[in-house]
Write an enzyme that holds these catalytic residues in place. Structure first.
Site, short mmCIF file in Angstrom:
data_model
loop_
_atom_site.label_atom_id
_atom_site.label_comp_id
_atom_site.label_asym_id
_atom_site.label_seq_id
_atom_site.Cartn_x
_atom_site.Cartn_y
_atom_site.Cartn_z
N HIS B 40 0.84 -1.19 0.00
CA HIS B 40 0.00 0.00 0.00
C HIS B 40 0.88 1.24 0.00
CE1 HIS B 40 -3.59 -2.30 1.90
NE2 HIS B 40 -3.47 -2.48 0.61
N THR B 41 0.31 2.34 -0.49
CA THR B 41 1.07 3.58 -0.52
C THR B 41 1.48 3.99 0.90
OG1 THR B 41 -0.24 4.25 -2.41
CG2 THR B 41 1.04 5.95 -1.34
N GLN B 42 2.76 4.18 1.10
CA GLN B 42 3.26 4.61 2.41
C GLN B 42 3.68 6.07 2.38
OE1 GLN B 42 3.36 2.38 5.03
NE2 GLN B 42 2.38 0.94 3.63
#
Lengths: 258, 282
Positions: B40-42
């Site tokens: 997931h986008t961090q």
């Protein structure tokens, strides 16, 4: 001997190119009691004749408000209308939730149209046995749509479906040009007169067997029943007696005393 | 004959040999082990900086520069971060550029769907035509939708790393301006700014339009001028900004978008008074 072999399911054509199950479903609509709808530039009105199974029982609901801006009137299987109206309520709510706007009537009509059409194309499914009039006001003004079990939907200025509705449609056709510029009250009167024209000789519109739905540009869709419509019934049919010219104190010929 | 239903209809092992699963991942009984875990986008990677917008009496003006930074590197200098949706709504994107491109595609498909399901109908008169031709999706509707998308994604723990300004006209053709961010938070005000602009430009914009009543008095020219002045201040002080920018004005007549504006009348006179950075010794 000459049994119809082509009406066992809704996916088989007859050699004449007919789908009998769909035609039978349309018969179910004609068995339902009559409903009419009219739109003007500012308002949309539904009027329905309710039936009771026996003297002592209550009357079957004919008009269902779906969202604050529109409602439906049904003719045919009430249980199928329940499924469709629940779907419409859910779709209307979804539109308000995701976009913050009331759903367009053309939009919701085509959605139930698509749903009904799929039922006529899958083995093991059956068409809905109900016709609907969908009336209300959206971002594009007042609208009236007619929905049939085949999935056909049409927009109209005025329309009627159900038993003996031909008589109502005849009335509507005769007065078609007036509707556009009608006031709210005039429109309701037209709807009630159209409804009355479709009744058999021995029947009358009463506060018990009539229901009305009204929506407008500055007005949420609302259903009126019982004593709320007594006034409209009284004024509408008083005028009619005198051929459009209201005469004071013509209580003699009133059709409400029963 | 094998009596286990899972083997029915499949090639028989005693005739064809057992199935060669070696190319399948280990979770499917194979030998391949190098498949990646779900990610997931961090953090944002390529980013756009501030977006500014200001309401005026009959519409809204919005601006953002054309820079996409890769960290502190000014990587792309021709990225247009204002996306017109229809003739009465524009979205300005701050934050991750790839997520902006995803949202842009999403908005395009929404627009196509919108025009497909409710095409413009037959108009009987001029009054009707105004009603029928009006785009149905107002800036307000678009903002509601985008806020739901943003909130959905943060709920999945996979946020779209953007700060959005949605501006244009609402259903009643009144000026509309609101924001939505990566958390799904929404906010509305007479003037708005995302990112560094929230600290540097917002106070200047509030001086021009402190409240809704003040925007009613504000002319289009004054509003555009205020926004341009703020873009200049941001270029002076925001190290992730550049001097080319896009500006859009949305009012009754539609969207007027200019994508290759340059900052004018810069004055760096203040710069030599700034001490304490770089190789300077105070």
């Amino acid at each position: 001997m000459f049994r119809n072999n082509y009406d066992n399911d809704s996916v088989t054509f007859s050699p004449q190119g007919r789908i009998f199950q769909v035609e039978y479903a349309q018969e179910a609509v004609k068995q339902g009691s009559v409903v009419v709808g009219i739109v003007s530039k500012t308002h949309a009105v539904l009027a329905a004749l309710k039936r009771n199974a026996e003297e002592l029982s209550s009357y079957q609901r004919k008009i269902i408000p779906i969202d604050t801006h529109y409602g439906i009137a049904l003719a045919g299987l009430a249980s199928d209308a329940r499924v469709l109206s629940n779907f419409m309520k859910q779709q209307s709510l979804a539109s308000r939730l995701t976009y913050g706007r009331p759903i367009l009537l053309s939009d919701i009509t085509s959605r139930i149209g698509d749903r009904a059409q799929t039922n006529t194309q899958h083995y093991g499914k059956r068409p809905y046995g109900v016709g609907l009039l969908i009336a209300g006001v959206d971002a594009r003004g007042p609208h009236l749509f007619e929905f049939q079990p085949s999935g056909v939907t049409v927009e109209c200025v005025a329309g009627g479906i159900g038993a003996r509705s031909q008589m109502a449609r005849t009335y509507l056709e005769r007065n078609l040009d007036e509707f556009e510029n009608c006031s709210r009250e005039e429109l309701i009167k037209h709807a009630l007169r159209a409804l009355k024209d479709s009744l058999s000789q021995d029947k009358e519109l009463t506060v018990d067997n009539t229901s009305l739905g009204v929506g407008g540009m500055e007005e949420n869709f609302k259903m009126y029943e019982g004593q709320d419509i007594a006034g409209w019934l009284e004024t509408t049919f008083e005028n009619k007696q005198e051929g459009g010219q209201a005469a004071e104190g013509s209580g003699e010929g009133m059709e409400l005393d029963s | 004959m094998n009596h286990f239903p899972e083997a029915w209809g499949r090639p028989r092992d005693d005739i064809y040999g057992s199935y060669n699963a070696s190319y399948l991942p280990q979770s499917r009984g194979g030998l391949q082990s190098h498949h990646q875990p779900t990610t997931h986008t961090q953090q944002p990677i390529v980013t756009g900086t501030s977006v500014l917008a200001l309401k005026f009496s009959t519409g809204v003006v919005i601006a953002a520069d054309n820079l996409a930074s890769y960290g502190s590197l000014a990587r792309f200098t021709d990225v247009h971060r204002l996306k017109p949706f229809n003739k009465r709504a524009v979205v300005g994107f701050g934050g991750d550029v790839s997520d902006m491109q995803y949202l842009d595609r999403l908005l395009n498909s929404l627009d196509v769907e919108e025009n497909y399901t409710s095409p413009t109908g037959d108009a009987k008169s001029d009054d009707d035509r105004a009603l029928v031709d009006a785009p149905l999706m107002s800036a307000k509707n678009l903002h509601t939708y985008l806020a739901k998308v943003m909130y959905k994604r943060r709920t999945d723990f996979n946020p779209l790393w953007n700060a959005l300004l949605v501006c244009g006209l609402d259903e009643k053709d009144q000026p509309f301006l609101a924001s939505a961010d990566l958390l799904g938070t929404t906010f509305s005000a007479p003037s708005m700014a995302t990112g560094f602009g929230a600290h540097l430009a917002q106070p200047l914009l509030r001086r021009v339009a402190p409240d809704e009543a003040a925007t009613q008095e504000l002319s289009k020219e004054k509003a555009v001028e205020a926004i341009k002045e703020c873009m200049k201040v941001l270029f002076y002080r925001d190290a992730r900004s550049m001097n080319e920018y896009s500006v859009a004005v949305i009012d009754q007549s539609g969207v007027e978008l200019k994508e290759d504006e340059k900052l004018e009348n810069q004055s760096w006179a203040f710069a030599d008074r700034i001490k304490g950075y770089g190789t300077q010794t105070v």
